[in-house]
Design a protein around this motif. Structure first.
Motif, PDB file in Angstrom:
ATOM      1  N   SER A  72       0.868  -1.321  -0.119  1.00 28.28           N
ATOM      2  CA  SER A  72       0.024   0.090   0.048  1.00 28.28           C
ATOM      3  C   SER A  72       0.890   0.928  -0.173  1.00 28.28           C
TER       4      SER A  72
ATOM      5  N   THR B  15      -3.496   6.889   7.244  1.00 33.32           N
ATOM      6  CA  THR B  15      -2.069   6.565   7.102  1.00 33.32           C
ATOM      7  C   THR B  15      -0.861   7.683   7.286  1.00 33.32           C
TER       8      THR B  15
ATOM      9  N   GLN C 219       2.709   1.599   3.063  1.00 31.01           N
ATOM     10  CA  GLN C 219       3.763   0.611   3.529  1.00 31.01           C
ATOM     11  C   GLN C 219       4.891   1.040   2.655  1.00 31.01           C
TER      12      GLN C 219
END
Length: 223
Positions: free
Chosen positions: A143, A176, A146
């Motif tokens: 992602s 995030t 990540q």
């Protein structure tokens, strides 16, 4: 640690002279967490490139760890970038054909670090960003959050004294982005110097100090 003294960077646009930086003066001490905030085209990236030894000023002086950067050759500046500065970019800048582990290992290969030491340090860096379990995955299999964690691990692995982050949450959703900012706070608490470039007021407010830049002009903002 960082001093810009009357630094200017000038571009000629046809018959116009544009100051990307206009006699900028800033000072950042070792261990500080500072945000540099401004709109697009304000001069933020130019300042980051000069602080990161990716570009040089047309006038004025940049001093890093007490040494004027103009005294260094391009080869020496490359060594400083590789050993002293950890870069974290908005677009992650990961090599798509390499796994997370291989991307993090790359700067250590450039430094000539022995294989056993590389393996240890890569594992530690990925563990610090919570991605040991994804080390064999390539960027396309991760992602956005990540991928940014891999980018941070790649910066961590060389144990730099300065982290330069250019819009590190710009391509991430808000949740995030908050997770990535938590990582920066952890790095700061560990004693690292962090300079974060952003156009986002909310992200800028996470730092201890804010430096505002617009049309190449720089001023301190009290939090």
């Amino acid at each position: 640690m960082i001093q810009l003294r009357d630094v200017s960077k000038i571009y000629e646009m046809g018959q116009d002279t544009v100051y990307a930086l206009n006699h900028a003066n800033i000072q950042i001490a070792k261990g500080e967490f500072v945000s540099i905030i401004g709109p697009s085209g304000s001069g933020k990236s130019t300042m980051m490139n000069i602080i990161g030894c990716l570009d040089t000023a047309d006038s004025g002086e940049y001093i890093l760890d007490g040494v004027p950067m103009k005294e260094y050759s391009e080869r020496e500046l490359a060594k400083i970038r590789n050993k002293k500065i950890g870069f974290i970019f908005q677009d992650f800048n990961l090599l798509p054909r390499l796994t997370a582990e291989e991307n993090v290992e790359l700067p250590l290969i450039y430094q000539g670090v022995p294989v056993a030491e590389r393996t240890k340090r890569v594992e530690e860096a990925l563990d610090r960003v919570g991605l040991s379990h994804r080390k064999f995955h390539k960027p396309a299999e991760l992602s956005g959050g990540q991928q940014q964690r891999v980018s941070i691990a790649r910066a961590l692995v060389t144990t730099p004294t300065l982290f330069l982050a250019d819009e590190p949450t710009g391509n991430l959703d808000s949740k995030t982005g908050e997770e990535i900012m938590t990582l920066f706070h952890q790095l700061h608490k560990a004693g690292n110097t962090i300079v974060l470039i952003t156009h986002d007021q909310y992200i800028a407010d996470e730092a201890e100090r804010k430096i505002y830049i617009k049309d190449g002009l720089v001023k301190e903002v009290k939090i």
